[in-house]
Motif scaffolding. Structure first.
Motif, mmCIF file in Angstrom:
data_model
loop_
_atom_site.group_PDB
_atom_site.id
_atom_site.type_symbol
_atom_site.label_atom_id
_atom_site.label_comp_id
_atom_site.label_asym_id
_atom_site.label_seq_id
_atom_site.Cartn_x
_atom_site.Cartn_y
_atom_site.Cartn_z
ATOM 1 N N UNK A 1 -14.358 -53.733 6.218
ATOM 2 C CA UNK A 1 -15.191 -54.928 6.108
ATOM 3 C C UNK A 1 -16.666 -54.533 6.070
ATOM 4 N N UNK A 2 -17.095 -53.702 7.020
ATOM 5 C CA UNK A 2 -18.482 -53.222 7.028
ATOM 6 C C UNK A 2 -18.787 -52.384 5.792
ATOM 7 N N UNK A 3 -17.813 -51.609 5.337
ATOM 8 C CA UNK A 3 -18.015 -50.774 4.149
ATOM 9 C C UNK A 3 -18.266 -51.635 2.912
ATOM 10 N N UNK A 4 -17.521 -52.715 2.766
ATOM 11 C CA UNK A 4 -17.720 -53.617 1.629
ATOM 12 C C UNK A 4 -19.084 -54.298 1.687
ATOM 13 N N UNK A 5 -19.518 -54.685 2.893
ATOM 14 C CA UNK A 5 -20.820 -55.334 3.043
ATOM 15 C C UNK A 5 -21.945 -54.347 2.732
ATOM 16 N N UNK A 6 -21.799 -53.105 3.210
ATOM 17 C CA UNK A 6 -22.853 -52.101 3.029
ATOM 18 C C UNK A 6 -22.971 -51.624 1.584
ATOM 19 N N UNK A 7 -21.848 -51.645 0.837
ATOM 20 C CA UNK A 7 -21.840 -51.162 -0.546
ATOM 21 C C UNK A 7 -22.503 -52.183 -1.474
ATOM 22 N N UNK A 8 -23.491 -51.762 -2.228
ATOM 23 C CA UNK A 8 -24.223 -52.696 -3.083
ATOM 24 C C UNK A 8 -23.512 -52.973 -4.401
ATOM 25 N N UNK A 9 -22.826 -51.970 -4.961
ATOM 26 C CA UNK A 9 -22.179 -52.133 -6.263
ATOM 27 C C UNK A 9 -20.682 -52.386 -6.126
ATOM 28 N N UNK A 10 -20.303 -53.201 -5.145
ATOM 29 C CA UNK A 10 -18.884 -53.496 -4.912
ATOM 30 C C UNK A 10 -18.273 -54.247 -6.099
ATOM 31 N N UNK A 11 -16.983 -54.029 -6.360
ATOM 32 C CA UNK A 11 -16.291 -54.665 -7.482
ATOM 33 C C UNK A 11 -15.046 -55.399 -6.993
ATOM 34 N N UNK A 12 -14.411 -56.146 -7.895
ATOM 35 C CA UNK A 12 -13.171 -56.842 -7.562
ATOM 36 C C UNK A 12 -12.048 -55.857 -7.239
ATOM 37 N N UNK A 13 -12.093 -54.700 -7.876
ATOM 38 C CA UNK A 13 -11.098 -53.660 -7.586
ATOM 39 C C UNK A 13 -11.237 -53.190 -6.140
ATOM 40 N N UNK A 14 -12.483 -53.088 -5.662
ATOM 41 C CA UNK A 14 -12.718 -52.706 -4.261
ATOM 42 C C UNK A 14 -12.060 -53.706 -3.317
ATOM 43 N N UNK A 15 -12.275 -54.985 -3.579
ATOM 44 C CA UNK A 15 -11.703 -56.034 -2.721
ATOM 45 C C UNK A 15 -10.178 -55.982 -2.734
ATOM 46 N N UNK A 16 -9.599 -55.828 -3.908
ATOM 47 C CA UNK A 16 -8.136 -55.797 -4.023
ATOM 48 C C UNK A 16 -7.551 -54.570 -3.329
ATOM 49 N N UNK A 17 -8.225 -53.442 -3.465
ATOM 50 C CA UNK A 17 -7.768 -52.213 -2.807
ATOM 51 C C UNK A 17 -7.729 -52.396 -1.294
ATOM 52 N N UNK A 18 -8.785 -52.973 -0.751
ATOM 53 C CA UNK A 18 -8.848 -53.217 0.696
ATOM 54 C C UNK A 18 -7.768 -54.203 1.129
ATOM 55 N N UNK A 19 -7.554 -55.236 0.324
ATOM 56 C CA UNK A 19 -6.551 -56.261 0.656
ATOM 57 C C UNK A 19 -5.163 -55.652 0.818
ATOM 58 N N UNK A 20 -4.731 -54.867 -0.160
ATOM 59 C CA UNK A 20 -3.377 -54.278 -0.108
ATOM 60 C C UNK A 20 -3.264 -53.238 1.013
ATOM 61 N N UNK A 21 -4.337 -52.480 1.222
ATOM 62 C CA UNK A 21 -4.305 -51.477 2.285
ATOM 63 C C UNK A 21 -4.180 -52.154 3.656
#
Length: 464
Positions: free
Chosen positions: A52-72
């Protein structure tokens, strides 16, 4: 403001519900749920894994990032729940409470449910959409709370608490999926996972250490003392943590994304940090000192005389937790710059000392354990400040000098409250008189010495 509304409306309702249920169940039944705190908290830390903190801190986050975190998250949650399910009989054996086997297996379902809403909540945090978060949390808390109260009134004891917990998690998931217009893509990126995990894994280890530390007290007390004493400690800790933790979290949820956006503007970042810090302690310090003074009257009025042994514990814990903003905000400063390696080193040092303080205080009883928490708070601030100084041009001394007038005003308020309590021995009157005297004496001090935080908060309220 919406962050405050979300946090205090939900936590406030939960707080009131916990008081109602506490009047209907025994301290020992509350103690059973409290004994599981460390296992559930550790499980939840693994589910988040710092993503969660990693996604907030990352500026160039993508939909793939969100989906990867969701399944993990879901995969880890199922694995962690499997461990909890198998370990349930051994947890019951450790505490010598046979009923904990079934309770652990049911309460553990919360871990799986929470994995389905972590990404949705993270997206709301990134967008500072606390209004939507408020709607989801309020609906879940009100309906699950009603279930818990009814079951407690019908005499279901600990199972009323289990049902309330499960109902809250399930309804939260349902509401967030309805309100947040996001669904995961059918994709899982190894590269995305590695990048996010490189940052989040250090937060995971640091978070695990902190989680174990916070919940180790209940585990230790549950092992060496009775479930009734666990109940007293748990209730006193709940009262003490409520204002400090909630106010700190309200500000932190807004502060962390805001500071991350200013990573390249150090002067602006530092100025913003100090504004957040002073405004938070301006509210936290007087609340915690006021609660420490009024602990006995508050517990007797809200929880009845059977909970009075928790009052002295609560007073000590209030002074310990009042330093929470300094500890937590400084820790986040390291993460803002992407230095999760430093935040991990700080946690290792702090928690090594914390475990030493805890285990040396056990032979002296629960009160000594609470005093140990206060000692740890002071060492925590010193340690984290050492690491902050490595990347920022200020130290703990400057922070303490900045908030010193607020501390003096809060102590002045506490002294006025303590003197006013001598006017009556009736708990409800002592509570009312102490509260009124505390509010007016603190405001008088702020007006007399023209504390700028007083004007700053007035401006925020006017803007809203």
């Amino acid at each position: 403001m919406w962050s405050a509304v979300e946090r205090f409306s939900v936590q406030g309702i939960q707080f009131v519900l916990s008081i109602i249920i506490a009047r209907l169940v025994l301290p020992s039944e509350y103690g059973l749920i409290a004994m599981l705190g460390i296992f559930l908290a550790i499980a939840q830390s693994f589910v988040d894994s710092g993503f969660s903190n990693a996604l907030i801190q990352k500026k160039d986050r993508t939909e793939v990032d969100f989906s990867t975190v969701f399944y993990f998250n879901i995969l880890i949650a199922l694995a962690v729940y499997g461990v909890l399910f198998i370990s349930a009989p051994y947890i019951a054996l450790f505490y010598r409470e046979p009923e904990l086997t079934a309770v652990t297996r049911w309460v553990g379902v919360n871990v799986v449910l929470s994995s389905f809403m972590l990404v949705q909540r993270t997206r709301l945090l990134i967008n500072s959409d606390f209004r939507t978060m408020t709607k989801a949390s309020l609906i879940a808390m009100i309906f699950s709370g009603a279930i818990g109260v009814v079951l407690a009134w019908l005499g279901y004891g600990v199972w009323a608490l289990v049902a309330q917990s499960l109902g809250n998690s399930f309804l939260n998931v349902a509401m967030l999926w309805i309100f947040v217009a996001w669904t995961p893509k059918r994709s899982f990126s190894i590269d995305s996972f590695r990048e996010l995990f490189a940052f989040g894994s250090k937060l995971l280890v640091g978070g695990l250490l902190h989680t174990i530390y916070l919940n180790l007290y209940t585990l230790v007390i549950g092992r060496f003392f009775t479930s009734t004493q666990v109940g007293y400690f748990n209730r006193s800790q709940t009262f003490a943590v409520f204002p400090a933790t909630n106010l700190t979290e309200i500000v932190n949820r807004v502060m962390y994304p805001a500071l991350c956006e200013r990573q390249g503007e150090e002067e602006v970042l530092i100025r913003t940090f100090f504004n957040y810090l002073r405004s938070t302690v301006f509210l936290v310090f007087p609340l915690m000192i006021g609660l420490a003074v009024l602990s006995g009257s508050l517990i007797e009025v809200l929880l009845t005389e059977k909970w009075l042994p928790a009052a002295s514990l609560m007073s000590i814990l209030c002074i310990a937790y009042m330093w929470d903003p300094l500890m937590h905000f400084n820790w986040q400063l390291l993460n803002v710059k992407g230095r999760s390696d430093l935040s991990l080193k700080a946690e290792i040092i702090k928690k090594t000392l914390a475990f030493f303080i805890l285990f040396t205080s056990i032979p002296w009883g629960i009160h000594a354990i609470c005093w140990g928490l206060l000692v740890y708070s002071l060492f925590d601030m010193i340690t984290i400040s050492f690491f902050v100084r490595k990347i920022y041009p200020f130290d703990l001394r400057r922070e303490l000098m900045d908030i010193f007038p607020i501390l003096i005003g809060s102590l002045f308020m506490g002294l006025c409250m303590y003197v006013s309590l001598r006017l009556t021995s009736i708990p409800v009157f002592r509570l009312a008189i102490g509260s009124v005297v505390g509010i007016f004496s603190y405001l008088f001090f702020c007006y007399l010495f023209k504390l700028k935080e007083f004007e700053f908060i007035k401006q925020i309220i006017k803007k809203v």
